[in-house]
Design an enzyme around this catalytic site. Sequence first.
Site, mmCIF file in Angstrom:
data_model
loop_
_atom_site.group_PDB
_atom_site.id
_atom_site.type_symbol
_atom_site.label_atom_id
_atom_site.label_comp_id
_atom_site.label_asym_id
_atom_site.label_seq_id
_atom_site.Cartn_x
_atom_site.Cartn_y
_atom_site.Cartn_z
ATOM 1 N N THR A 205 0.806 -1.218 0.000
ATOM 2 C CA THR A 205 0.000 0.000 0.000
ATOM 3 C C THR A 205 0.843 1.274 0.000
ATOM 4 O OG1 THR A 205 -0.191 -0.264 2.410
ATOM 5 C CG2 THR A 205 -2.021 -1.039 1.069
ATOM 6 N N LYS A 207 3.704 2.115 2.185
ATOM 7 C CA LYS A 207 4.168 2.650 3.477
ATOM 8 C C LYS A 207 5.588 3.186 3.364
ATOM 9 C CE LYS A 207 3.296 -1.290 5.531
ATOM 10 N NZ LYS A 207 2.574 -1.988 4.440
ATOM 11 N N GLU A 424 -16.972 -23.743 -16.068
ATOM 12 C CA GLU A 424 -16.900 -22.281 -16.042
ATOM 13 C C GLU A 424 -18.231 -21.664 -16.460
ATOM 14 O OE1 GLU A 424 -14.548 -20.886 -14.601
ATOM 15 O OE2 GLU A 424 -13.311 -22.681 -14.482
ATOM 16 N N HIS A 427 -20.423 -21.564 -13.356
ATOM 17 C CA HIS A 427 -20.148 -20.407 -12.498
ATOM 18 C C HIS A 427 -20.811 -19.151 -13.053
ATOM 19 C CE1 HIS A 427 -17.485 -22.229 -9.646
ATOM 20 N NE2 HIS A 427 -16.559 -22.543 -10.537
#
Length: 653
Positions: A205, A207, A424, A427
Amino acid sequence: MNTRSVRNIAVYLVILSALVLVLVVLLRPTGSQDKPLSYVLSEAKAGNVDRIEVRGDNLTVYLNGQTEPVTSRKESSSSIEEILRDSGVPVGPDGVEISIEGPSQFGNIFGLLLNFLPLIIFGAILIFMMRQAGGANNQAMSFGKSRARQFTGTKPTVTFIDVAGQEEAKQELQEIVEFLKYPEKFAALGARIPHGVLLLGPPGTGKTMIARAVSGEAGVPFFHLSGSEFVEMFVGVGASRVRDLFDNAKRNAPAIVFIDEIDAVGRQRGAGLGGSHDEREQTLNQILVEMDGFDSNQNVIVLASTNRPDVLDPALLRPGRFDRQVTLDLPDVKGRRAVLDVHVKGKPLDSSVSLETIAKQTPGFSGADLANLVNEAAILAARRGKKRISMDEMNEAVDRVIAGPERKSRVITEVEKKIIAYHEAGHTVAGYFSPRADIPYKVTIVARGMAGGFTRSLPSDDRRLQDRSYYEAMMTMALGGHVSEEMVFGEMTTGAHDDIGKVTQIARNMVTQWGMSSRLGPRTFGKRQSMVFLGRDISEERDYSERTAEEIDDEVRRIIDEAHDRCRTLMAAHRDRLDALAQRLIEVETVEGDDLLELLGPAEGRPRPGEIPSQSQPGVSAEPKAPESSDEEEEAPQGRPGLAWGQGGSSSE
């Protein structure tokens, strides 16, 4: 060029000079022969000597216009004229000319070097051997010194402009910059500068980058090292390095000390096993003293980063040590767009590229993930011989980061291809016709990573909290592949093992962690036990009876069975869409965007073609959502938010 390189070059030059000196000695002319002084006198009496040059103890005799060296004499060089006169040899303009010169400086130095040549060669070789094997020796001699890298701050390489997607964190840290730039403004109001700022957030992120940006904005010296660099095998090294680090920072005050991954040295004290001396605890004690002890310094600010604040010692987190805790979270869709703007600088983009679309396709991506995505797209464009990065490379890069590179060379039979296609398609159909599930965006049977295929969905927004109906819909979508195989082929395959595991985890969390069970009510079950050193959860302590455990198992099974029944009903109602999509996948391998919407047809709560971001229509207004919740790992059962349900997995490969 660093100091170590300069020293190595100096050692090599000494060895080279010694070798050249040896060659000069070995290759010097040896054609002439030294003569005794009696030979010079006899030649002078015979009238064969024209001139004699005296240089120190050496005589150079010119015999009839030729030179011939003569050995050094024991007598003083100034007495050669008297010796010749006593021997009856005329001296002067009518006889032998004698010129006396001072000793040659070069000759003396050369002779001195010759005398010490063995010692020079031996010393050079010894130094060379020590330098080659001197890594450990040098560390042993300076193990108590800090290894922090210092940046002057006069020429900042990173500023707040380079940090995107973390506006709240930059606002908090802007005050630190103001403290360092204008301390008198705060001192006039009696405000004291914060001793430390702890940067919290998931990996990737930014830092470390935002810490360097603080240094760049303030223009002060910046000392950077990781928590693991303090402690070594020697007792007392960590505390010594901490003292040396803060001494250097105080000498360069105002300054910033940045300790990356402070949890490596700042874990809670007293958590070790046994009663032996804990070097890490002594290092932590020294850090605590330096930050806010009896002799604390107000002009050094400590920045530290970690993604495990739960394991840090409470004394490290109190006001006066780390006064502020700044959280850097995963960016939302607006933050992801800003991060992409930073990382595409200097990269030629095609006009088809829509960063807004890429931002909406990547929920749950960190800044490091987005940087990797842009880099992967650039590599793909270069591999394909393109001059600019197009939307095709950007979409391919998204899939590579999520699921891994394509494995088109993987050999599969026609039967396996059909199974994967129906898996697939199951899904996709189950998710598409479940209104609360995420919108299926792309479905493919091209193998990526360890999966034989995958279905990727787009969250509808960036909500942080989810309700029970959402997770029920996602379980229905996850079971779509399993139910599809059962309906079409009459039996299941191992390709659904990962889907079943995720469904089981969601159902168990709903019962034991989230209080979503009407039978057991709003309770949590089980206390987590963590490893003393690693901080990882290794077991769960039961705080409930065996009867309650049976009720939990029954409730988990009921939730999964209900999701399975919903999925079977839904798949039976849309069997024609299932067959059509599976057949299309067998033909073209990948269906996405508007093509997928047109094939599936209209459905409740689903957009029409052209209303979701796709390769052919960038920059539309739909905003995907990351299926996250307030906690970190177990509340995000899909791994990275917004990822697809895949067929296959590690065990089926």
